[in-house]
Design an enzyme around this catalytic site. Structure first.
Site, mmCIF file in Angstrom:
data_model
loop_
_atom_site.group_PDB
_atom_site.id
_atom_site.type_symbol
_atom_site.label_atom_id
_atom_site.label_comp_id
_atom_site.label_asym_id
_atom_site.label_seq_id
_atom_site.Cartn_x
_atom_site.Cartn_y
_atom_site.Cartn_z
ATOM 1 C CB SER A 7 -0.897 0.085 1.054
ATOM 2 O OG SER A 7 -1.554 1.280 1.490
ATOM 3 C CG HIS A 31 -3.906 -1.604 -1.980
ATOM 4 N ND1 HIS A 31 -4.788 -2.394 -2.664
ATOM 5 C CD2 HIS A 31 -4.156 -0.969 -0.827
ATOM 6 C CE1 HIS A 31 -5.907 -1.929 -1.356
ATOM 7 N NE2 HIS A 31 -5.381 -1.156 -0.638
ATOM 8 C CG ASP A 33 -5.120 2.390 0.646
ATOM 9 O OD1 ASP A 33 -6.230 1.724 0.422
ATOM 10 O OD2 ASP A 33 -4.095 2.039 1.043
ATOM 11 C CG MET A 35 -8.372 7.236 2.156
ATOM 12 S SD MET A 35 -7.659 6.967 3.808
ATOM 13 C CE MET A 35 -6.799 5.452 3.730
ATOM 14 C CG HIS A 64 -9.042 0.275 -0.960
ATOM 15 N ND1 HIS A 64 -8.647 -0.025 0.295
ATOM 16 C CD2 HIS A 64 -10.442 0.252 -0.879
ATOM 17 C CE1 HIS A 64 -9.645 -0.228 1.039
ATOM 18 N NE2 HIS A 64 -10.821 0.130 0.557
ATOM 19 C CG MET A 66 -11.242 3.330 1.520
ATOM 20 S SD MET A 66 -10.037 3.083 2.436
ATOM 21 C CE MET A 66 -8.607 3.306 1.264
ATOM 22 C CG MET A 136 -11.788 -2.995 4.437
ATOM 23 S SD MET A 136 -10.245 -2.468 3.457
ATOM 24 C CE MET A 136 -9.322 -1.662 4.713
ATOM 25 C CG ASP A 175 -6.457 -2.872 2.687
ATOM 26 O OD1 ASP A 175 -5.230 -2.637 3.510
ATOM 27 O OD2 ASP A 175 -6.955 -2.089 1.837
HETATM 28 C C1 DX5 Z 1 -6.814 1.246 5.095
HETATM 29 C C2 DX5 Z 1 -5.929 1.078 4.037
HETATM 30 C C3 DX5 Z 1 -4.918 0.007 3.635
HETATM 31 C C4 DX5 Z 1 -3.742 0.451 4.727
HETATM 32 C C5 DX5 Z 1 -2.839 -0.654 4.873
HETATM 33 O O1 DX5 Z 1 -7.874 2.174 4.975
HETATM 34 O O2 DX5 Z 1 -7.081 0.310 2.885
HETATM 35 O O3 DX5 Z 1 -4.548 -0.181 2.636
HETATM 36 O O4 DX5 Z 1 -2.958 1.488 4.032
HETATM 37 O O5 DX5 Z 1 -1.737 -0.333 5.813
HETATM 38 P P1 DX5 Z 1 -1.135 -1.187 6.958
HETATM 39 O O6 DX5 Z 1 -0.787 -2.353 6.050
HETATM 40 O O7 DX5 Z 1 -0.114 -0.078 7.341
HETATM 41 O O8 DX5 Z 1 -2.298 -1.648 7.809
HETATM 42 ZN ZN ZN Z 2 -6.503 -0.108 0.912
#
Ligand code: DX5
Ligand code: ZN
Length: 215
Positions: A7, A31, A33, A35, A64, A66, A136, A175
């Protein structure tokens, strides 16, 4: 085949190219993320960062989302270079089916995501459509959280349902809070794609961490 998806949220944004090369060299997927500060109480990064990574990436981009209203943005992320896009069921609800079709219509793999407090049965109606499932194992929003052990049963339940449907080839991605210490049990429960942020990028030797997770 097990795939490791670091990530980028945990990467060094001042030296992003260095971390992109780590993924290119040792891992299987990027990956990313996304947000929006609305679906989750955090804001990460957007199109310019995804496009920049796409220019250097030799491995597929796994985006991903969010965000609220994911249907408004999937096209832009596909244009930015995403090969896999997942959206939260909690953000799309009854629109999930149409959204999966929209993502697949662009030639991108579609995944549905749920948070740890959403019953896995809620996504069963969409399992015949998806290309992958993202479960998740922490609440979406922040990197560096602790793996929730109850996630293992949720993986087993979704794996059993996919097998029952004759869709054993559909991978489950997991994840949050994953590293060499629990990769084995996550895979044992039925997952194939392991996301890892902190475990990879906060390590002195990310290549060795990825190798240990694969093993
Ligand atoms: C959380 C993200 C993850 C996160 C994983 O909302 O979707 O992808 O970055 O990070 P670690 O491996 O540090 O838990
Ligand atoms: Zn993620």
């Amino acid at each position: 085949m097990i795939q490791i998806a670091p990530s980028i949220l945990a990467a060094d944004f001042l030296h992003l190219e260095k971390d992109v090369e780590i993924v290119n060299r040792y891992a299987d997927l990027f990956h990313l993320d996304i947000m929006d500060g609305s679906f989750v109480p955090n804001i990460s990064f957007g199109f310019p960062v995804v496009e920049a990574i796409a220019r250097k990436a030799c491995k597929p981009l796994d985006v991903h989302l969010m965000i609220v209203n994911p249907e408004k943005y999937v096209e832009r992320f596909a244009q930015a270079g995403a090969r896999m896009i997942s959206f939260h069921y909690e953000a799309a609800r009854e629109g999930s089916s149409a959204l999966i079709e929209k993502i697949q219509g662009m030639g991108v793999k579609a995944g549905i995501v749920i948070n740890p407090d959403c019953p896995v049965q809620d996504i069963f109606p969409f399992l015949h459509q998806v290309d992958f499932v993202l479960l998740m194992s922490v609440f979406a929003g922040f990197g560096g959280q602790k793996f929730i052990p109850a996630s293992l049963d949720r993986i087993r339940t979704v794996r059993a349902e996919l097998d029952r449907m004759g869709r054993s080839e559909i991978p489950i991605e997991v994840d949050g809070g994953i590293g060499p210490q629990n990769a084995g049990e996550v895979v044992g429960a039925g997952a194939e794609i392991l996301v890892a942020g902190s475990a990879v990028f906060k390590a002195d030797d990310p290549g060795a961490v990825i190798a240990r997770m694969r093993a």
